[in-house]
Design a protein around this motif. Structure first.
Motif, mmCIF file in Angstrom:
data_model
loop_
_atom_site.group_PDB
_atom_site.id
_atom_site.type_symbol
_atom_site.label_atom_id
_atom_site.label_comp_id
_atom_site.label_asym_id
_atom_site.label_seq_id
_atom_site.Cartn_x
_atom_site.Cartn_y
_atom_site.Cartn_z
ATOM 1 N N GLN A 31 51.312 3.481 2.367
ATOM 2 C CA GLN A 31 49.861 3.675 2.484
ATOM 3 C C GLN A 31 48.784 2.452 2.208
ATOM 4 O OE1 GLN A 31 47.115 4.156 0.287
ATOM 5 N NE2 GLN A 31 45.688 4.745 1.959
ATOM 6 N N LEU A 34 49.529 0.383 5.280
ATOM 7 C CA LEU A 34 48.931 0.830 6.665
ATOM 8 C C LEU A 34 47.415 0.715 6.673
ATOM 9 C CD1 LEU A 34 51.328 3.896 7.170
ATOM 10 C CD2 LEU A 34 51.379 1.756 8.406
ATOM 11 N N ALA A 35 46.663 1.164 5.473
ATOM 12 C CA ALA A 35 45.443 0.893 5.305
ATOM 13 C C ALA A 35 44.775 -0.368 5.663
ATOM 14 C CB ALA A 35 44.629 1.424 3.816
ATOM 15 N N ALA A 37 46.053 -2.775 7.357
ATOM 16 C CA ALA A 37 46.315 -2.992 8.680
ATOM 17 C C ALA A 37 45.202 -2.350 9.576
ATOM 18 C CB ALA A 37 47.615 -2.715 9.000
ATOM 19 N N LEU A 38 45.015 -1.395 9.284
ATOM 20 C CA LEU A 38 43.959 -0.512 10.417
ATOM 21 C C LEU A 38 42.685 -1.071 9.630
ATOM 22 C CD1 LEU A 38 43.246 1.971 11.999
ATOM 23 C CD2 LEU A 38 43.085 3.197 9.915
ATOM 24 N N THR A 39 42.276 -1.610 8.773
ATOM 25 C CA THR A 39 40.978 -2.133 8.364
ATOM 26 C C THR A 39 40.909 -3.424 9.015
ATOM 27 O OG1 THR A 39 41.090 -1.052 6.347
ATOM 28 C CG2 THR A 39 39.566 -2.967 6.515
ATOM 29 N N GLU A 40 41.971 -4.506 8.850
ATOM 30 C CA GLU A 40 41.806 -5.379 9.935
ATOM 31 C C GLU A 40 41.808 -5.642 11.233
ATOM 32 O OE1 GLU A 40 44.357 -9.623 10.170
ATOM 33 O OE2 GLU A 40 45.375 -7.853 8.888
ATOM 34 N N SER A 41 42.536 -4.556 11.764
ATOM 35 C CA SER A 41 42.267 -4.185 13.225
ATOM 36 C C SER A 41 40.804 -3.687 13.610
ATOM 37 C CB SER A 41 43.155 -3.152 13.789
ATOM 38 O OG SER A 41 44.678 -3.512 13.418
ATOM 39 N N LEU A 42 40.421 -2.889 12.939
ATOM 40 C CA LEU A 42 38.926 -2.502 13.120
ATOM 41 C C LEU A 42 37.920 -3.594 12.871
ATOM 42 C CD1 LEU A 42 38.836 1.055 11.401
ATOM 43 C CD2 LEU A 42 39.028 0.598 13.851
ATOM 44 N N GLU A 43 38.421 -4.527 12.077
ATOM 45 C CA GLU A 43 37.441 -5.802 11.720
ATOM 46 C C GLU A 43 37.319 -6.706 13.117
ATOM 47 O OE1 GLU A 43 38.605 -7.263 8.048
ATOM 48 O OE2 GLU A 43 37.270 -5.942 6.679
ATOM 49 N N SER A 52 30.132 0.827 6.990
ATOM 50 C CA SER A 52 31.203 1.257 7.121
ATOM 51 C C SER A 52 31.969 1.307 5.743
ATOM 52 C CB SER A 52 32.046 0.614 8.207
ATOM 53 O OG SER A 52 31.577 0.991 9.582
ATOM 54 N N THR A 54 35.489 1.364 4.227
ATOM 55 C CA THR A 54 36.920 1.318 4.205
ATOM 56 C C THR A 54 37.711 1.178 2.764
ATOM 57 O OG1 THR A 54 36.962 -1.031 4.851
ATOM 58 C CG2 THR A 54 37.007 0.688 6.546
#
Length: 55
Positions: A31, A34-35, A37-43, A52, A54
């Motif tokens: 977890q 994954l969190a 990676a998702l945060t970095e992708s959104l940034e 926001s 996160t």
């Protein structure tokens, strides 16, 4: 065309009375990665606003 969502009924069978559950905590080791990676992708995609949240 009309469509209706199917109604699902989810059931769980009870565990036997003599079933022993561990008292140890089980952590999800994937977890945090994954969190992050998702945060970095959104940034990188500039999809996060200044307010926001996160984690």
């Amino acid at each position: 065309m009309l469509s209706t969502a199917p109604e699902y009924q989810i059931t769980w069978e009870k565990l036997p009375h003599d079933f022993v559950l561990d008292n140890e905590c089980v952590d999800n080791l994937n977890q945090p990665l994954l969190a992050a990676a998702l945060t970095e992708s959104l940034e990188i995609a500039a999809a996060l606003t200044d307010n926001s949240l996160t984690i």
